[in-house]
Design a protein around this motif. Structure first.
Motif, PDB file in Angstrom:
ATOM      1  N   MET A  52      15.985  -5.377  -0.567  1.00 45.13           N
ATOM      2  CA  MET A  52      14.741  -6.155  -0.316  1.00 45.13           C
ATOM      3  C   MET A  52      14.067  -6.677  -1.663  1.00 45.13           C
ATOM      4  N   ASP A  53      13.630  -7.833  -1.680  1.00 45.30           N
ATOM      5  CA  ASP A  53      12.881  -8.171  -3.281  1.00 45.30           C
ATOM      6  C   ASP A  53      11.891  -7.260  -3.402  1.00 45.30           C
ATOM      7  N   THR A  54      12.051  -6.962  -4.774  1.00 42.10           N
ATOM      8  CA  THR A  54      11.162  -5.927  -5.424  1.00 42.10           C
ATOM      9  C   THR A  54       9.677  -6.577  -5.205  1.00 42.10           C
ATOM     10  N   MET A  55       9.328  -7.937  -5.350  1.00 41.47           N
ATOM     11  CA  MET A  55       8.134  -8.623  -4.968  1.00 41.47           C
ATOM     12  C   MET A  55       7.585  -8.368  -3.625  1.00 41.47           C
TER      13      MET A  55
ATOM     14  N   GLU B 135       8.046  -5.527  -1.817  1.00 44.80           N
ATOM     15  CA  GLU B 135       8.211  -4.102  -1.268  1.00 44.80           C
ATOM     16  C   GLU B 135       6.742  -3.692  -1.068  1.00 44.80           C
ATOM     17  N   GLY B 136       6.425  -2.951  -0.076  1.00 37.18           N
ATOM     18  CA  GLY B 136       5.253  -2.450   0.368  1.00 37.18           C
ATOM     19  C   GLY B 136       4.411  -3.373   1.223  1.00 37.18           C
ATOM     20  N   TRP B 137       4.889  -4.610   1.621  1.00 41.02           N
ATOM     21  CA  TRP B 137       4.267  -5.754   2.171  1.00 41.02           C
ATOM     22  C   TRP B 137       5.145  -5.967   3.657  1.00 41.02           C
ATOM     23  N   THR B 138       4.529  -5.618   4.551  1.00 39.06           N
ATOM     24  CA  THR B 138       5.002  -5.927   5.826  1.00 39.06           C
ATOM     25  C   THR B 138       5.021  -7.492   6.128  1.00 39.06           C
ATOM     26  N   GLU B 139       5.864  -7.971   7.038  1.00 35.67           N
ATOM     27  CA  GLU B 139       5.803  -9.252   7.509  1.00 35.67           C
ATOM     28  C   GLU B 139       4.113  -9.868   7.911  1.00 35.67           C
TER      29      GLU B 139
ATOM     30  N   ARG C 126       1.296 -14.776  -5.630  1.00 36.42           N
ATOM     31  CA  ARG C 126       2.604 -13.633  -5.900  1.00 36.42           C
ATOM     32  C   ARG C 126       2.145 -12.459  -5.415  1.00 36.42           C
ATOM     33  N   LEU C 127       2.833 -11.718  -4.526  1.00 31.06           N
ATOM     34  CA  LEU C 127       2.333 -10.556  -3.999  1.00 31.06           C
ATOM     35  C   LEU C 127       2.295  -9.203  -5.041  1.00 31.06           C
ATOM     36  N   ASP C 128       2.916  -9.411  -6.106  1.00 29.56           N
ATOM     37  CA  ASP C 128       2.825  -8.547  -7.100  1.00 29.56           C
ATOM     38  C   ASP C 128       1.634  -8.441  -7.773  1.00 29.56           C
ATOM     39  N   GLY C 129       0.671  -9.399  -7.803  1.00 30.49           N
ATOM     40  CA  GLY C 129      -0.559  -9.512  -8.212  1.00 30.49           C
ATOM     41  C   GLY C 129      -1.822 -10.065  -7.329  1.00 30.49           C
ATOM     42  N   ILE C 130      -1.360 -10.188  -5.925  1.00 27.79           N
ATOM     43  CA  ILE C 130      -2.434 -10.641  -4.967  1.00 27.79           C
ATOM     44  C   ILE C 130      -3.542  -9.804  -4.868  1.00 27.79           C
ATOM     45  N   LEU C 131      -3.488  -8.363  -4.996  1.00 31.61           N
ATOM     46  CA  LEU C 131      -4.737  -7.686  -4.889  1.00 31.61           C
ATOM     47  C   LEU C 131      -5.956  -8.018  -5.953  1.00 31.61           C
ATOM     48  N   PHE C 132      -5.401  -8.203  -7.202  1.00 35.94           N
ATOM     49  CA  PHE C 132      -6.332  -8.651  -8.025  1.00 35.94           C
ATOM     50  C   PHE C 132      -6.970  -9.864  -7.904  1.00 35.94           C
ATOM     51  N   VAL C 133      -6.116 -10.919  -7.348  1.00 33.20           N
ATOM     52  CA  VAL C 133      -6.603 -12.254  -6.822  1.00 33.20           C
ATOM     53  C   VAL C 133      -7.510 -12.024  -5.627  1.00 33.20           C
ATOM     54  N   PHE C 134      -7.196 -11.066  -4.695  1.00 33.98           N
ATOM     55  CA  PHE C 134      -8.149 -11.276  -3.591  1.00 33.98           C
ATOM     56  C   PHE C 134      -9.449 -10.494  -4.074  1.00 33.98           C
ATOM     57  N   ALA C 135      -9.249  -9.617  -5.088  1.00 35.47           N
ATOM     58  CA  ALA C 135     -10.576  -8.813  -5.381  1.00 35.47           C
ATOM     59  C   ALA C 135     -11.532  -9.748  -5.990  1.00 35.47           C
ATOM     60  N   SER C 136     -10.989 -10.828  -7.008  1.00 35.70           N
ATOM     61  CA  SER C 136     -11.821 -11.864  -7.695  1.00 35.70           C
ATOM     62  C   SER C 136     -12.354 -12.796  -6.727  1.00 35.70           C
TER      63      SER C 136
END
Length: 108
Positions: free
Chosen positions: A1-4, A6-10, A69-79
């Motif tokens: 699985m692409d590391t980016m 990981e931790g994200w279901t479809e 980019r899922l590796d930083g999307i939580l920060f984007v969503f918080a903003s």
């Protein structure tokens, strides 16, 4: 699985993409409304150049803010939550840990 991914279901990826697109659309709608308002006030070359400068800054801001980019999307969503472009309930479908992180980060 692409590391980016990981931790994200479809299904989570689909929720994230939909929320991201919705917030982007809101940001663009706000920009369009602001530009329309400012355009009505144009009365000189200086006011045209000021509008141009405003648009250049806004383009840079929007392009920087909306990076899916899922590796930083939580920060984007918080903003986006902090700026009222997105509501937490629009992220329903993400796991509880991700939602908790977004809520916590949006408070700062």
């Amino acid at each position: 699985m692409d590391t980016m991914l990981e931790g994200w279901t479809e299904p989570e990826q689909a929720v994230a993409r939909e929320a991201f697109d919705r917030a982007y659309s809101r940001a663009v709608d706000q920009l369009v409304a602001t530009v329309r308002s400012r355009a009505e006030e144009l009365s000189s070359a200086d006011s045209v150049w000021q509008l141009h400068d405003f648009l250049s800054i806004e383009r840079h801001t929007i392009e920087g803010r909306f990076d899916f980019r899922l590796d930083g999307i939580l920060f984007v969503f918080a903003s986006l939550v902090k700026e009222s472009l997105l509501q937490i309930d629009e992220l329903a479908g993400l796991d509880a840990e991700k939602l908790a992180k977004i809520v916590a980060m949006s408070r700062f």
